[in-house]
Design a protein around this motif. Structure first.
Motif, PDB file in Angstrom:
ATOM      1  N   ILE A 341     -27.193  -4.498 -17.105  1.00  0.00           N
ATOM      2  CA  ILE A 341     -27.349  -4.308 -18.558  1.00  0.00           C
ATOM      3  C   ILE A 341     -27.559  -2.828 -18.870  1.00  0.00           C
ATOM      4  CG2 ILE A 341     -28.890  -4.786 -20.522  1.00  0.00           C
ATOM      5  CD1 ILE A 341     -27.537  -7.318 -19.954  1.00  0.00           C
ATOM      6  N   ALA A 342     -28.430  -2.172 -18.078  1.00  0.00           N
ATOM      7  CA  ALA A 342     -28.680  -0.737 -18.295  1.00  0.00           C
ATOM      8  C   ALA A 342     -27.406   0.063 -18.015  1.00  0.00           C
ATOM      9  CB  ALA A 342     -29.827  -0.268 -17.403  1.00  0.00           C
ATOM     10  N   ALA A 343     -26.706  -0.293 -16.931  1.00  0.00           N
ATOM     11  CA  ALA A 343     -25.506   0.449 -16.529  1.00  0.00           C
ATOM     12  C   ALA A 343     -24.421   0.360 -17.602  1.00  0.00           C
ATOM     13  CB  ALA A 343     -24.985  -0.083 -15.194  1.00  0.00           C
ATOM     14  N   LYS A 344     -24.341  -0.787 -18.266  1.00  0.00           N
ATOM     15  CA  LYS A 344     -23.358  -0.970 -19.334  1.00  0.00           C
ATOM     16  C   LYS A 344     -23.571   0.049 -20.454  1.00  0.00           C
ATOM     17  CE  LYS A 344     -22.259  -5.556 -19.789  1.00  0.00           C
ATOM     18  NZ  LYS A 344     -22.506  -6.856 -20.447  1.00  0.00           N
ATOM     19  N   LEU A 345     -24.818   0.483 -20.630  1.00  0.00           N
ATOM     20  CA  LEU A 345     -25.154   1.476 -21.652  1.00  0.00           C
ATOM     21  C   LEU A 345     -25.142   2.898 -21.079  1.00  0.00           C
ATOM     22  CD1 LEU A 345     -28.090  -0.556 -23.234  1.00  0.00           C
ATOM     23  CD2 LEU A 345     -25.798  -0.269 -24.197  1.00  0.00           C
ATOM     24  N   HIS A 346     -24.534   3.063 -19.909  1.00  0.00           N
ATOM     25  CA  HIS A 346     -24.423   4.366 -19.243  1.00  0.00           C
ATOM     26  C   HIS A 346     -25.765   4.920 -18.790  1.00  0.00           C
ATOM     27  CE1 HIS A 346     -20.306   4.167 -20.499  1.00  0.00           C
ATOM     28  NE2 HIS A 346     -20.658   4.112 -21.772  1.00  0.00           N
ATOM     29  N   ILE A 347     -26.734   4.022 -18.597  1.00  0.00           N
ATOM     30  CA  ILE A 347     -28.027   4.446 -18.055  1.00  0.00           C
ATOM     31  C   ILE A 347     -27.997   4.166 -16.549  1.00  0.00           C
ATOM     32  CG2 ILE A 347     -30.509   3.946 -18.041  1.00  0.00           C
ATOM     33  CD1 ILE A 347     -30.096   3.140 -21.059  1.00  0.00           C
ATOM     34  N   PRO A 348     -28.170   5.206 -15.732  1.00  0.00           N
ATOM     35  CA  PRO A 348     -28.091   4.974 -14.278  1.00  0.00           C
ATOM     36  C   PRO A 348     -29.116   3.922 -13.846  1.00  0.00           C
ATOM     37  CG  PRO A 348     -28.224   7.321 -14.782  1.00  0.00           C
ATOM     38  CD  PRO A 348     -28.481   6.599 -16.068  1.00  0.00           C
ATOM     39  N   ALA A 349     -28.643   2.890 -13.165  1.00  0.00           N
ATOM     40  CA  ALA A 349     -29.525   1.803 -12.738  1.00  0.00           C
ATOM     41  C   ALA A 349     -29.021   1.276 -11.407  1.00  0.00           C
ATOM     42  CB  ALA A 349     -29.539   0.691 -13.793  1.00  0.00           C
ATOM     43  N   ASN A 350     -29.928   0.670 -10.661  1.00  0.00           N
ATOM     44  CA  ASN A 350     -29.566   0.283  -9.305  1.00  0.00           C
ATOM     45  C   ASN A 350     -30.415  -0.900  -8.839  1.00  0.00           C
ATOM     46  OD1 ASN A 350     -28.311   0.419  -6.871  1.00  0.00           O
ATOM     47  ND2 ASN A 350     -29.382   2.267  -6.146  1.00  0.00           N
ATOM     48  N   GLY A 351     -29.791  -1.846  -8.174  1.00  0.00           N
ATOM     49  CA  GLY A 351     -30.520  -2.948  -7.544  1.00  0.00           C
ATOM     50  C   GLY A 351     -30.479  -2.790  -6.041  1.00  0.00           C
ATOM     51  N   LEU A 352     -31.626  -2.501  -5.446  1.00  0.00           N
ATOM     52  CA  LEU A 352     -31.681  -2.224  -4.008  1.00  0.00           C
ATOM     53  C   LEU A 352     -31.886  -3.505  -3.215  1.00  0.00           C
ATOM     54  CD1 LEU A 352     -34.213   0.760  -3.979  1.00  0.00           C
ATOM     55  CD2 LEU A 352     -31.717   0.909  -3.809  1.00  0.00           C
ATOM     56  N   SER A 353     -31.374  -3.526  -1.997  1.00  0.00           N
ATOM     57  CA  SER A 353     -31.719  -4.592  -1.066  1.00  0.00           C
ATOM     58  C   SER A 353     -32.819  -4.045  -0.169  1.00  0.00           C
ATOM     59  CB  SER A 353     -30.502  -4.980  -0.228  1.00  0.00           C
ATOM     60  OG  SER A 353     -30.929  -5.454   1.031  1.00  0.00           O
ATOM     61  N   ALA A 354     -34.000  -4.707  -0.206  1.00  0.00           N
ATOM     62  CA  ALA A 354     -35.136  -4.221   0.597  1.00  0.00           C
ATOM     63  C   ALA A 354     -34.781  -4.212   2.079  1.00  0.00           C
ATOM     64  CB  ALA A 354     -36.356  -5.098   0.340  1.00  0.00           C
ATOM     65  N   GLY A 355     -34.052  -5.231   2.518  1.00  0.00           N
ATOM     66  CA  GLY A 355     -33.660  -5.308   3.927  1.00  0.00           C
ATOM     67  C   GLY A 355     -32.775  -4.142   4.325  1.00  0.00           C
ATOM     68  N   LYS A 356     -31.834  -3.806   3.442  1.00  0.00           N
ATOM     69  CA  LYS A 356     -30.919  -2.695   3.755  1.00  0.00           C
ATOM     70  C   LYS A 356     -31.674  -1.374   3.774  1.00  0.00           C
ATOM     71  CE  LYS A 356     -26.649  -4.698   1.978  1.00  0.00           C
ATOM     72  NZ  LYS A 356     -25.918  -4.828   0.713  1.00  0.00           N
ATOM     73  N   VAL A 357     -32.609  -1.184   2.841  1.00  0.00           N
ATOM     74  CA  VAL A 357     -33.389   0.067   2.812  1.00  0.00           C
ATOM     75  C   VAL A 357     -34.178   0.204   4.108  1.00  0.00           C
ATOM     76  CG1 VAL A 357     -35.267   1.318   1.665  1.00  0.00           C
ATOM     77  CG2 VAL A 357     -33.535   0.155   0.285  1.00  0.00           C
ATOM     78  N   ARG A 358     -34.795  -0.904   4.556  1.00  0.00           N
ATOM     79  CA  ARG A 358     -35.585  -0.841   5.793  1.00  0.00           C
ATOM     80  C   ARG A 358     -34.683  -0.454   6.973  1.00  0.00           C
ATOM     81  NH1 ARG A 358     -38.189  -3.813  10.144  1.00  0.00           N
ATOM     82  NH2 ARG A 358     -36.690  -5.522  10.037  1.00  0.00           N
ATOM     83  N   ALA A 359     -33.496  -1.058   7.053  1.00  0.00           N
ATOM     84  CA  ALA A 359     -32.570  -0.744   8.147  1.00  0.00           C
ATOM     85  C   ALA A 359     -32.174   0.731   8.091  1.00  0.00           C
ATOM     86  CB  ALA A 359     -31.341  -1.640   8.058  1.00  0.00           C
ATOM     87  N   GLN A 360     -31.898   1.211   6.883  1.00  0.00           N
ATOM     88  CA  GLN A 360     -31.530   2.618   6.691  1.00  0.00           C
ATOM     89  C   GLN A 360     -32.658   3.545   7.161  1.00  0.00           C
ATOM     90  OE1 GLN A 360     -30.216   2.351   2.528  1.00  0.00           O
ATOM     91  NE2 GLN A 360     -29.412   4.439   2.764  1.00  0.00           N
ATOM     92  N   LEU A 361     -33.902   3.182   6.785  1.00  0.00           N
ATOM     93  CA  LEU A 361     -35.053   3.999   7.154  1.00  0.00           C
ATOM     94  C   LEU A 361     -35.206   4.046   8.672  1.00  0.00           C
ATOM     95  CD1 LEU A 361     -37.718   2.734   4.545  1.00  0.00           C
ATOM     96  CD2 LEU A 361     -36.566   4.959   4.555  1.00  0.00           C
ATOM     97  N   ASN A 362     -35.111   2.882   9.311  1.00  0.00           N
ATOM     98  CA  ASN A 362     -35.297   2.845  10.764  1.00  0.00           C
ATOM     99  C   ASN A 362     -34.191   3.599  11.500  1.00  0.00           C
ATOM    100  OD1 ASN A 362     -37.789   1.563  10.993  1.00  0.00           O
ATOM    101  ND2 ASN A 362     -36.862  -0.447  10.608  1.00  0.00           N
TER     102      ASN A 362
END
Ligand code: ZN
Length: 568
Positions: A341-362
């Motif tokens: 909804i935010a992105a449709k209004l050109h507001i930068p928005a993002n839905g993160l996957s917690a699992g993917k972030v953890r893998a990226q961090l490790n």
């Protein structure tokens, strides 16, 4: 000349306020009952957004006949259910009450533990083999209910209910008579051996009468008759109350039904001291995560809740008399819009996957710290908190401070704006800024090594739906309204925080504020005293939600008179 005049006026008005406060007293049940309603995930803007669609007896009863603070905002970053409820009832932030998240990493158990789980207790009302019970023992501060109990030597009765254990348990405080929440599958009400070894008869009877079952296989329709949800289980699947009913207004109906039964059978409002009931309504949060704050479903939920509140206030009026009750309404946190909804209004928005972030961090940490072997340096990423695996850092002889900084830098690589480490917060080494203070307030000594990621606005920790847990206004701003004889009806656009609620109520009840409270008394909300004016109005003049909105506020609010001369 202006200064002395002003100070005389201020002195006079504070005398008048003190006179008014003097009449209310928890010690002789003035008021008979305080009800605190906490709507789980309810943003401050909803009351304006739907104002022209609300009836007179629900939200508007509080905002028009009570003191309403639309600009109330949490001054911390960890905007979630457990910290929010602890904050409202202790009048302190996480650096005072210790509850920094719904759950955190336990290095001994090597798993996430919840804010209220307690192996020394067992659940009561659940059959079969169940894991440990729940208690408020993690609270590092006492609550409004505890101070009521202390002041009246246990005469005040204190109860809290919610669909969620953490919301009920933290609200009931350390000395609450009971916290009740539901067993998610059946929807039956349960508690913990921390409070009692058996369910009271009235709770057993409530559960046995299949009250939860009547909300299954029903259609939730909006005002126009459109079916928004059905609460029937999928073919071949067992019914699950929390899953099927939890995200509909039926769940709020169910909670109010239980609250009415509790008030009747525990005789709340009929004791020698002021009683306290906290009702935490979970359904808004369960639905809000799925559909976001801008959906027609959330609007329908708010309108349904408006009617449910009106019915409950009506019940309070008949049961105890509204002149004998104070009602407070707030929320534990807000919510971000759906990223789409935010992105449709050109507001930068993002839905993160917690699992993917953890893998990226490790991956990043392994590449930097131990290129020869990959390790799990981050045990869990529960947005926006990274929980560290101390053993993995121990193997490299890294101290907490260095380990947390390494994780923080890795978090920045994933797109986070910045970070605050536990070690840094423990020493109070934060920049002297609004943001610094918000994270300082989010610190707790309870949990082991962790790092708060500072997300970009409109970033949420879920790939589907939306979330809360940020320091941004959509998560921090919540309504705050106070209704009762000491409160002056009016909209106060002054600065207010949820920590002010317990402090204000304690001051007006004539008891100590909770131990670690940092809030202020919302003096602008107080009605001036009217000592010696007339006598107690006849019963038909006393506030009644179904009739009062048409009457000018002053006429329906007998102020100090009822406090002084009302029934004991
Ligand atoms: Zn939530």
């Amino acid at each position: 000349m202006r200064f002395p005049l002003r100070s005389i006026a201020a002195g006079l008005s504070s005398c008048l306020c003190l006179a008014s406060i003097g009449f209310a007293s928890a010690y002789n049940a003035h008021p008979k009952l305080v009800v605190i309603i906490v709507i789980d995930q309810f943003r401050g803007d909803y009351l304006d957004r739907y104002a022209d669609q609300f009836g007179d007896g629900g939200f508007k009863f509080l905002t028009e006949h009570g003191a309403y603070f639309p600009e109330c905002s949490y001054d911390y970053a960890n905007t979630a259910t457990a910290p929010g409820h602890a904050t409202l009832l202790t009048g302190a932030y996480s650096d005072g009450h210790g509850i920094l998240a719904n759950e955190w990493w336990d290095p001994q158990k090597k798993r996430m533990v919840t804010s209220v789980e307690d192996d020394r207790t067992k659940l009561v009302g659940v059959t079969g083999s169940v894991p440990g019970g729940a208690s408020p023992r993690n609270l590092l501060a006492d609550t409004l209910g505890d101070e009521l109990k202390l002041a009246t030597q246990g005469k005040a009765r204190v109860f809290a209910i919610s669909l969620k254990d953490r919301a009920a348990v933290l609200s009931a405080g350390l000395s609450g008579d009971a916290a009740y929440w539901i067993e998610p599958k059946s929807g039956t009400w349960i508690t913990s051996t921390y409070y009692r070894t058996e369910l009271p008869d009235w709770v057993r009877n409530f559960n046995d009468s299949q009250r939860a079952g009547k909300y299954l296989n029903r259609e939730w329709k909006d005002d126009k008759g459109n079916v928004l949800r059905t609460t029937g289980p999928a073919p071949g699947k067992p019914a699950d109350f929390y899953e099927l009913v939890g995200h509909t207004p039926f769940a709020n109906d169910y909670e109010f039904e239980f609250a009415r039964e509790l008030m009747t059978y525990e005789k709340l409002g009929d004791g020698p001291a002021t009683d306290l009931l906290v009702i935490s309504l979970s359904a808004n949060d369960i639905l809000g995560h799925q559909v976001g704050p801008d959906s027609p479903e959330m609007q329908a939920m708010a309108l349904a809740l408006d009617k449910e509140l009106a019915a409950f206030f009506d019940f309070l009026g008949h049961q105890i008399g509204l002149a004998n009750v104070w009602i407070a309404l707030s929320s534990d946190h807000g919510v971000a819009p759906l990223p789409a909804i935010a992105a449709k209004l050109h507001i930068p928005a993002n839905g993160l996957s917690a699992g993917k972030v953890r893998a990226q961090l490790n991956q990043a940490l392994s590449a930097r710290l131990s290129p020869a072997h990959a390790a799990e340096y981050v045990a869990n990423f529960s947005y926006p908190l990274a929980w560290l695996n101390e053993e993995a850092f121990d193997a490299l002889h890294m101290k907490e401070e260095d380990a947390e900084r390494a994780v923080g830098e890795a978090l920045k690589q994933t797109g986070m704006r910045g970070y605050f480490t536990r070690a840094q917060l423990a020493k109070g080494e934060v920049p002297d800024t609004e943001t610094g203070l918000r994270y300082e307030h989010s610190y707790s000594q309870l949990a082991a090594w962790y790092v708060f990621a500072v997300p970009a606005p409109y970033t949420v920790g879920s790939e589907s739906g939306t979330d809360h847990g940020s320091p941004y206004t959509y998560d921090t701003r919540v309504p705050l309204a106070l209704y009762g004889i000491p409160f002056q009806p009016g909209i106060h656009r002054t600065h207010a925080e949820p920590v002010d609620l317990a402090v204000t109520l304690a001051a007006l009840l004539g008891i100590n504020a909770p131990t670690n409270a940092t809030g202020r008394v919302l003096t602008e909300a107080l009605a001036p005293a009217r000592r010696g004016e007339g006598s107690l109005p006849p019963p038909e003049m006393r506030p009644n939600p179904s009739r009062s909105p048409s009457r000018p506020p002053d006429e329906i609010r007998p102020a100090a008179l009822v406090l002084r001369e009302g029934p004991p």
